[in-house]
Every structure is written in C-alpha cells, then in structure tokens.
Design a protein around this motif. Structure first.
Motif, PDB file in Angstrom:
ATOM      1  N   GLU A 119      31.934  11.606-152.863  1.00  0.00           N
ATOM      2  CA  GLU A 119      32.459  10.611-151.915  1.00  0.00           C
ATOM      3  C   GLU A 119      31.583  10.541-150.658  1.00  0.00           C
ATOM      4  O   GLU A 119      31.236   9.470-150.177  1.00  0.00           O
ATOM      5  CB  GLU A 119      33.908  11.003-151.547  1.00  0.00           C
ATOM      6  CG  GLU A 119      34.689   9.944-150.803  1.00  0.00           C
ATOM      7  CD  GLU A 119      34.522   8.535-151.392  1.00  0.00           C
ATOM      8  OE1 GLU A 119      34.184   7.630-150.601  1.00  0.00           O
ATOM      9  OE2 GLU A 119      34.693   8.370-152.618  1.00  0.00           O
ATOM     10  N   HIS A 120      31.176  11.732-150.202  1.00  0.00           N
ATOM     11  CA  HIS A 120      30.314  11.823-149.014  1.00  0.00           C
ATOM     12  C   HIS A 120      28.939  11.198-149.312  1.00  0.00           C
ATOM     13  O   HIS A 120      28.404  10.424-148.508  1.00  0.00           O
ATOM     14  CB  HIS A 120      30.157  13.298-148.629  1.00  0.00           C
ATOM     15  CG  HIS A 120      29.445  13.522-147.329  1.00  0.00           C
ATOM     16  ND1 HIS A 120      30.073  13.452-146.114  1.00  0.00           N
ATOM     17  CD2 HIS A 120      28.147  13.812-147.063  1.00  0.00           C
ATOM     18  CE1 HIS A 120      29.196  13.693-145.151  1.00  0.00           C
ATOM     19  NE2 HIS A 120      28.005  13.911-145.699  1.00  0.00           N
ATOM     20  N   LYS A 123      29.148   7.473-149.402  1.00  0.00           N
ATOM     21  CA  LYS A 123      29.247   6.902-148.050  1.00  0.00           C
ATOM     22  C   LYS A 123      27.841   6.637-147.498  1.00  0.00           C
ATOM     23  O   LYS A 123      27.572   5.585-146.907  1.00  0.00           O
ATOM     24  CB  LYS A 123      30.016   7.881-147.150  1.00  0.00           C
ATOM     25  CG  LYS A 123      30.029   7.506-145.687  1.00  0.00           C
ATOM     26  CD  LYS A 123      30.778   8.550-144.870  1.00  0.00           C
ATOM     27  CE  LYS A 123      30.341   8.470-143.408  1.00  0.00           C
ATOM     28  NZ  LYS A 123      30.848   9.588-142.620  1.00  0.00           N
TER      29      LYS A 123
END
Ligand SMILES: Nc1ncnc2c1ncn2[C@@H]1O[C@H](COP(=O)(O)OP(=O)(O)O)[C@@H](O)[C@H]1O
Ligand SMILES: [Mg+2]
Length: 273
Positions: A119-120, A123
């Motif tokens: 997820e990071h 981003k």
C-alpha cells in the motif's frame, strides 16, 4: 513550496573535508558546503570534478581523511534513514515488478506487514504517476518511467535529504524536461532538502534555489549563484523567461572559466639545475 529560513540549522553540512582515493588522486582539499532544510541546491561541474565522489562521501559510502559531514546535525553513516540516493541509472531489479521494486527497500522494516508495504509502495508509485504500471516489469517501461520507479523507490523511504546524481542525464531532452518538472512537483509536496548533481546548465537553473559551480578537482568551489526565478516553475513558462536565459548565460561563462583553469593548481615549481 518548502520554506527555507536563513536562521534554520543546516540540513546538510560539509565542513572542511579532504579526500584522496587510495591511489593518491586528490579530489577534495578543505572543501565545505551546506544546505538549509528544504533548500534545492544544484551542483554543477565538468566531468571528473568530483561530483559523484561528493555524494559518496555524503552518503557515507566513502570517508573523508579530514573534516566532517553532518546530516541534520548528526555525523553521517551508511544506511542513514534520513538520506535518499537517486542514481544516474534506475538500477531496478529486472525480475521484480515496478511495485515490488519500490517495496524492496521497505522489506527491511519488520514492523510492517506485506500488505502495508504494498500500500505504501503504491502510494509513491501513484505520486510519480505510475499507478497503472505497478505490475509491469522494468523492461516493459520506458527509460523515463524506469527513472520514475527509481525515484518512487527512494521517496518511499521518506528521506528528509535527497541526493541525486545526474538522475536524468541518460534521458532524451523531452523526457528530461518532463522529469525536471516532476521533480519540482514532488519536492514542493514532500519538502526535502535536495542536492542535485548535474552537468546540464539549463537543468540546474530550472530546478535550483542555488547553483554551486565546482572547479576541476581538487579546485573546490568556483562560485555560487542564487536563482531567484518564481515558483512554481514550468517548462513552458520558466525556460522562456529573460531571467532564465540570463542565469544560463552567466553559468555558461563560469563553466568556460572553470574549463580554462589549470587542472592542477598546486603544480610543483619546475626544478632548476
Ligand atoms: N576509485 C577511484 N580511484 C581513483 N580515482 C577515482 C576513483 N573514482 C573516481 N576517481 C577519480 O576522481 C575524480 C572525480 O571522480 P567523480 O567523482 O566520479 O567525478 P564526476 O562525478 O564529477 O564526473 C576523477 O578524476 C576520477 O577519475
Ligand atoms: Mg559522476
């Protein structure tokens, strides 16, 4: 836009360093420079003047024989989390997807799950405009896109000081201009202190708050030039401003002076019989 203050403590300090390679080749002799938090500094100099050596010293890959280097007031050491390094070539793992390349550096952090890391990483891929290409392998990406992945990989570690070593030198002029704009957009959003190495005068003027011109090694700093062009900057607007062309011409003259200087200022006097 990141704010710099004349009174803020330096984010990066190089204090009177001397450095020679083991073969005796001297690159720096009592060399100093500093950058304020959030400042964008470009280092401009001819090939071989010591630009990459400087970044290797700043990142702790090499140690100076004399002097001190501090990042946010702390002595530099390898693997310092506050430092990010973007290389000239993207240096992606060819067998990993864009997303997994960005996630690679995050895997050291044992406190986050794989899902959190993905997820990071996503981003930061989104931030460089590559969300759609997350599952592609490096050979399925253009040179500019690969360099974006490399940038995302470094930014994902959230460094406060970013060292960039001619990161767009291998790109064609159109891609390079577009990456220059992208770099400023990311910098405005994330606010790091940036030391950007280049031998491209236009790139230095377009990006920087301040350009430091280096002499041929071990000549140190030739001069500095503050770039007071308005921000945000864009290719279409900024590169056409008369002030942009003035800065560019000024730096062209300075580089010509650098190239005319003797490369060994400490030349020994000739022996007489
Ligand atoms: N490992 C090494 N051993 C000896 N000399 C080196 C080494 N690496 C670089 N140099 C020399 O040091 C000088 C500075 O190199 P470098 O920092 O790579 O320059 P730049 O990045 O400005 O082109 C050059 O003259 C180069 O040939
Ligand atoms: Mg170099």
């Amino acid at each position: 836009m990141p704010k710099t203050s004349a009174f803020a403590a330096d984010a990066l300090t190089v204090d009177a360093i001397s450095f020679s390679y083991p073969n005796g080749h001297r690159v720096f002799s009592s060399f100093s420079l500093s950058a304020k938090p959030g400042e964008f500094v470009a280092i401009l100099g001819p090939s071989g003047c010591g630009k990459t050596t400087l970044l290797n010293l700043l990142s702790g890959f090499q140690q100076p024989q004399d002097g001190q280097i501090r990042i946010n007031q702390a002595a530099v050491r390898p693997e310092l989390a506050e430092l990010g390094y973007v290389f000239q070539s993207a240096q992606l793992f060819p067998w990993l997807s864009a997303l997994e390349n960005v996630r690679f550096g995050l895997r050291m952090n044992a406190t986050t799950s794989e899902a959190q890391q993905r997820e990071h990483a996503l981003k930061y891929l989104r931030l460089v405009g590559l969300e759609q290409a997350a599952e592609r392998l490096p050979h399925q990406l253009s040179g500019g896109m690969q360099q974006r992945v490399s940038l995302a990989r470094t930014l994902a570690l959230e460094p406060s000081v970013l060292l960039m070593d001619e990161p767009f030198a291998a790109l064609d002029a159109i891609s390079r201009n577009s990456m220059n704009e992208e770099t400023l957009r990311l910098w405005a959003e994330l606010g790091q202190t940036v030391l950007f190495i280049t031998h491209d005068i236009d790139e230095a003027v377009f990006l920087a708050d301040r350009v430091i011109v280096l002499n041929i090694a071990p000549g140190g700093i030739h001069s500095e030039l503050n770039i007071d062009l308005p921000r945000p900057r864009s290719n279409l607007h900024t590169r056409r401003l008369p002030a942009f062309l003035d800065y560019r011409n000024e730096l062209m003259e300075r580089i010509a002076q650098v190239m005319d200087m003797p490369s060994t200022p400490t030349r020994q006097p000739e022996l007489t019989a």
